[in-house]
Design an enzyme around this catalytic site. Structure first.
Site, mmCIF file in Angstrom:
data_model
loop_
_atom_site.group_PDB
_atom_site.id
_atom_site.type_symbol
_atom_site.label_atom_id
_atom_site.label_comp_id
_atom_site.label_asym_id
_atom_site.label_seq_id
_atom_site.Cartn_x
_atom_site.Cartn_y
_atom_site.Cartn_z
ATOM 1 C CB CYS A 73 -1.282 -0.316 0.972
ATOM 2 S SG CYS A 73 -1.846 1.073 1.528
ATOM 3 C CG HIS A 115 -2.265 5.835 1.173
ATOM 4 N ND1 HIS A 115 -4.143 5.206 0.057
ATOM 5 C CD2 HIS A 115 -2.241 6.644 0.305
ATOM 6 C CE1 HIS A 115 -3.812 5.377 -0.912
ATOM 7 N NE2 HIS A 115 -3.249 6.739 -0.769
ATOM 8 C CG HIS A 116 -1.306 2.863 4.938
ATOM 9 N ND1 HIS A 116 -2.373 2.657 5.061
ATOM 10 C CD2 HIS A 116 -1.041 4.415 6.997
ATOM 11 C CE1 HIS A 116 -3.597 3.720 5.502
ATOM 12 N NE2 HIS A 116 -2.736 4.981 6.335
ATOM 13 C CG HIS A 124 -5.668 -4.004 1.495
ATOM 14 N ND1 HIS A 124 -4.916 -2.830 0.296
ATOM 15 C CD2 HIS A 124 -6.868 -4.217 0.155
ATOM 16 C CE1 HIS A 124 -6.109 -2.814 -0.263
ATOM 17 N NE2 HIS A 124 -6.243 -3.730 -0.552
#
Length: 179
Positions: free
Chosen positions: A71, A73-74, A140
């Site tokens: 991911c 984003h993280h 996720h």
């Protein structure tokens, strides 16, 4: 990268001289390099000329292609499977190349929505297919391990191009065949 991982480990309060952590920065750097190796691949290298003339214009499907990605984003993994279908138009793609295209794009910092589109668009362009369909189902860890901590949630995305977008019957056939 090794030095940066060492800094992260120290920043969380760990001792890099502890026996279990002595070689961790090097191992973590190597692991991260492997997990993001898609940045060092091109479509041309992955396909490697494996396009073959064919009179077939029937749907080709490869389902349950395992994938993992990170991911963007993280920087936590998402893990799942891709289902890819296309309708040839004069040439077919070598079977393993579909999975290799999935791997190339999934081994980059990514969002699942973009991953579906990248795979579909690449196969569409490489094969000149009349249509391409991609569905990805993934879990996720950014949603499972942090934030809302929902362990049983999964995400499905789809990208439909050409006849899969334009023709509901073709789309329905693909969806029924991957179930």
């Amino acid at each position: 990268m090794k030095e940066l991982f060492a800094k992260i480990i120290e920043t969380v309060g760990e001792d890099l001289d502890r026996p279990g952590l002595v070689d961790t920065p090097d191992r973590a750097a190597k692991a991260f390099e492997f997990l993001t190796k898609g940045y060092h691949q091109t479509v041309e290298e992955v396909v490697n000329g494996a396009l073959f003339p064919s009179d077939s214009n029937d749907m080709v499907i490869v389902k349950d292609i395992e994938l993992f990605s990170m991911c963007e984003h993280h920087m936590l993994p998402f893990i799942g499977k891709a289902h890819v279908g296309y309708i040839p138009s004069g040439k077919v793609l070598g079977l393993s190349k579909i999975a290799r295209i999935v791997d190339m794009y999934s081994r980059r910092l990514q969002i699942q929505e973009q991953l579906s589109s990248q795979i579909a668009q690449t196969i569409f362009e490489v094969t000149n297919a009349t249509g391409v369909a991609v569905i990805i189902e993934a879990k996720h860890l950014c949603m499972m391990m942090r934030g809302v901590e929902k362990q049983n949630s999964s995400m499905r995305t789809s990208a439909m191009l050409g006849v899969f977008r334009e023709n509901a019957t073709t789309r329905s056939e693909f969806l029924s065949l991957i179930r």
